[in-house]
Design a protein around this motif. Structure first.
Motif, PDB file in Angstrom:
ATOM      1  N   LEU A 170     -32.842  -4.933  15.360  1.00  0.00           N
ATOM      2  CA  LEU A 170     -32.107  -5.965  15.622  1.00  0.00           C
ATOM      3  C   LEU A 170     -31.220  -6.293  14.332  1.00  0.00           C
ATOM      4  O   LEU A 170     -30.041  -6.365  14.551  1.00  0.00           O
ATOM      5  CB  LEU A 170     -33.187  -7.315  15.475  1.00  0.00           C
ATOM      6  N   MET A 171     -31.808  -5.977  13.122  1.00  0.00           N
ATOM      7  CA  MET A 171     -31.005  -6.222  11.858  1.00  0.00           C
ATOM      8  C   MET A 171     -30.039  -5.083  11.783  1.00  0.00           C
ATOM      9  O   MET A 171     -28.695  -5.207  11.261  1.00  0.00           O
ATOM     10  CB  MET A 171     -31.678  -6.122  10.555  1.00  0.00           C
ATOM     11  N   THR A 172     -30.081  -3.806  12.351  1.00  0.00           N
ATOM     12  CA  THR A 172     -29.345  -2.843  12.192  1.00  0.00           C
ATOM     13  C   THR A 172     -27.974  -3.165  13.363  1.00  0.00           C
ATOM     14  O   THR A 172     -26.909  -3.218  13.063  1.00  0.00           O
ATOM     15  CB  THR A 172     -29.747  -1.382  13.102  1.00  0.00           C
ATOM     16  N   GLY A 173     -28.428  -3.749  14.488  1.00  0.00           N
ATOM     17  CA  GLY A 173     -27.426  -4.297  15.217  1.00  0.00           C
ATOM     18  C   GLY A 173     -26.702  -5.305  14.828  1.00  0.00           C
ATOM     19  O   GLY A 173     -25.347  -5.600  14.839  1.00  0.00           O
ATOM     20  N   ALA A 174     -27.288  -6.147  14.000  1.00  0.00           N
ATOM     21  CA  ALA A 174     -26.465  -7.270  13.373  1.00  0.00           C
ATOM     22  C   ALA A 174     -25.437  -6.677  12.372  1.00  0.00           C
ATOM     23  O   ALA A 174     -24.161  -7.470  12.198  1.00  0.00           O
ATOM     24  CB  ALA A 174     -27.343  -8.176  12.663  1.00  0.00           C
ATOM     25  N   VAL A 175     -25.850  -5.873  11.547  1.00  0.00           N
ATOM     26  CA  VAL A 175     -25.139  -5.445  10.597  1.00  0.00           C
ATOM     27  C   VAL A 175     -23.861  -4.445  11.147  1.00  0.00           C
ATOM     28  O   VAL A 175     -22.666  -4.947  10.882  1.00  0.00           O
ATOM     29  CB  VAL A 175     -25.818  -4.378   9.627  1.00  0.00           C
ATOM     30  N   MET A 176     -24.213  -3.916  12.421  1.00  0.00           N
ATOM     31  CA  MET A 176     -23.115  -3.219  13.056  1.00  0.00           C
ATOM     32  C   MET A 176     -21.889  -4.212  13.768  1.00  0.00           C
ATOM     33  O   MET A 176     -20.862  -3.972  13.667  1.00  0.00           O
ATOM     34  CB  MET A 176     -23.698  -2.307  13.998  1.00  0.00           C
ATOM     35  N   MET A 177     -22.502  -5.290  14.076  1.00  0.00           N
ATOM     36  CA  MET A 177     -21.805  -6.164  14.591  1.00  0.00           C
ATOM     37  C   MET A 177     -20.782  -6.921  13.657  1.00  0.00           C
ATOM     38  O   MET A 177     -19.465  -7.118  13.822  1.00  0.00           O
ATOM     39  CB  MET A 177     -22.532  -7.541  15.611  1.00  0.00           C
ATOM     40  N   HIS A 178     -21.299  -7.116  12.408  1.00  0.00           N
ATOM     41  CA  HIS A 178     -20.569  -7.733  11.422  1.00  0.00           C
ATOM     42  C   HIS A 178     -19.436  -6.646  11.026  1.00  0.00           C
ATOM     43  O   HIS A 178     -18.358  -7.055  10.641  1.00  0.00           O
ATOM     44  CB  HIS A 178     -21.452  -7.977  10.109  1.00  0.00           C
ATOM     45  N   VAL A 179     -19.688  -5.396  10.992  1.00  0.00           N
ATOM     46  CA  VAL A 179     -18.921  -4.374  10.620  1.00  0.00           C
ATOM     47  C   VAL A 179     -17.793  -4.344  11.744  1.00  0.00           C
ATOM     48  O   VAL A 179     -16.475  -4.286  11.366  1.00  0.00           O
ATOM     49  CB  VAL A 179     -19.418  -3.083  10.329  1.00  0.00           C
ATOM     50  N   LYS A 180     -18.130  -4.392  12.994  1.00  0.00           N
ATOM     51  CA  LYS A 180     -17.181  -4.355  14.075  1.00  0.00           C
ATOM     52  C   LYS A 180     -15.957  -5.404  14.064  1.00  0.00           C
ATOM     53  O   LYS A 180     -15.090  -5.224  14.530  1.00  0.00           O
ATOM     54  CB  LYS A 180     -18.011  -4.423  15.475  1.00  0.00           C
ATOM     55  N   VAL A 181     -16.506  -6.683  13.665  1.00  0.00           N
ATOM     56  CA  VAL A 181     -15.664  -7.752  13.525  1.00  0.00           C
ATOM     57  C   VAL A 181     -14.899  -7.801  12.190  1.00  0.00           C
ATOM     58  O   VAL A 181     -14.251  -8.787  12.091  1.00  0.00           O
ATOM     59  CB  VAL A 181     -16.111  -9.041  14.295  1.00  0.00           C
ATOM     60  N   LYS A 182     -15.399  -6.978  11.367  1.00  0.00           N
ATOM     61  CA  LYS A 182     -14.745  -7.119   9.899  1.00  0.00           C
ATOM     62  C   LYS A 182     -15.066  -8.168   9.306  1.00  0.00           C
ATOM     63  O   LYS A 182     -14.050  -8.604   8.521  1.00  0.00           O
ATOM     64  CB  LYS A 182     -13.156  -6.586  10.333  1.00  0.00           C
ATOM     65  N   ASP A 183     -16.198  -8.579   9.101  1.00  0.00           N
ATOM     66  CA  ASP A 183     -16.751  -9.704   8.572  1.00  0.00           C
ATOM     67  C   ASP A 183     -16.730  -9.285   7.148  1.00  0.00           C
ATOM     68  O   ASP A 183     -16.667  -8.117   6.726  1.00  0.00           O
ATOM     69  CB  ASP A 183     -18.022 -10.269   8.907  1.00  0.00           C
ATOM     70  N   ALA A 184     -16.584 -10.346   6.194  1.00  0.00           N
ATOM     71  CA  ALA A 184     -16.852  -9.931   4.764  1.00  0.00           C
ATOM     72  C   ALA A 184     -18.095  -9.565   4.439  1.00  0.00           C
ATOM     73  O   ALA A 184     -19.073 -10.018   5.074  1.00  0.00           O
ATOM     74  CB  ALA A 184     -16.513 -11.177   3.825  1.00  0.00           C
ATOM     75  N   PRO A 185     -18.242  -8.670   3.425  1.00  0.00           N
ATOM     76  CA  PRO A 185     -19.692  -7.991   3.272  1.00  0.00           C
ATOM     77  C   PRO A 185     -20.768  -8.998   3.050  1.00  0.00           C
ATOM     78  O   PRO A 185     -21.754  -8.790   3.398  1.00  0.00           O
ATOM     79  CB  PRO A 185     -19.460  -7.219   2.038  1.00  0.00           C
ATOM     80  N   GLN A 186     -20.400 -10.062   2.317  1.00  0.00           N
ATOM     81  CA  GLN A 186     -21.350 -11.074   1.865  1.00  0.00           C
ATOM     82  C   GLN A 186     -21.843 -11.814   3.283  1.00  0.00           C
ATOM     83  O   GLN A 186     -23.111 -12.295   3.183  1.00  0.00           O
ATOM     84  CB  GLN A 186     -20.871 -12.393   0.987  1.00  0.00           C
ATOM     85  N   LYS A 187     -21.041 -11.705   4.304  1.00  0.00           N
ATOM     86  CA  LYS A 187     -21.554 -12.358   5.594  1.00  0.00           C
ATOM     87  C   LYS A 187     -22.859 -11.663   6.233  1.00  0.00           C
ATOM     88  O   LYS A 187     -23.507 -11.821   6.808  1.00  0.00           O
ATOM     89  CB  LYS A 187     -20.362 -12.565   6.471  1.00  0.00           C
ATOM     90  N   SER A 188     -22.740 -10.323   6.120  1.00  0.00           N
ATOM     91  CA  SER A 188     -23.571  -9.318   6.679  1.00  0.00           C
ATOM     92  C   SER A 188     -24.811  -9.184   5.616  1.00  0.00           C
ATOM     93  O   SER A 188     -25.781  -8.512   6.010  1.00  0.00           O
ATOM     94  CB  SER A 188     -23.054  -7.952   6.910  1.00  0.00           C
TER      95      SER A 188
END
Length: 83
Positions: free
Chosen positions: A49-67
């Motif tokens: 689940l957390m791998t998917g969460a990190v990948m989604m943060h990267v996909k939408v180009k969230d700031a690193p601190q958000k992931s």
């Protein structure tokens, strides 16, 4: 949270499934204190689940601190699996 999943392009039903799985795996980790056989599948599920969460943060180009929370939980889950 509903808005965050919408940004990722995920439906409300996916949000509910992910939330339910997070609760399930967290409870399994807690119960794993007394029933050790539950720890490995719970940690593995949480890592997925957390791998998917990190990948989604990267996909939408969230700031690193958000992931960072998802990444931290991923690292802790992997440590539980490995150790």
């Amino acid at each position: 949270m509903k808005e965050e999943f919408a940004v990722y392009g995920l439906s409300e039903s996916v949000m509910k499934v992910v939330g339910g799985l997070k609760i399930l795996f967290a409870l399994m980790l807690l119960v794993g204190i007394w029933v050790p056989v539950l720890v490995l599948p719970a940690a593995a599920g949480m890592a997925v689940l957390m791998t998917g969460a990190v990948m989604m943060h990267v996909k939408v180009k969230d700031a690193p601190q958000k992931s960072l929370p998802a990444f931290t939980m991923l690292v802790m889950s992997v440590l539980v699996i490995v150790l």
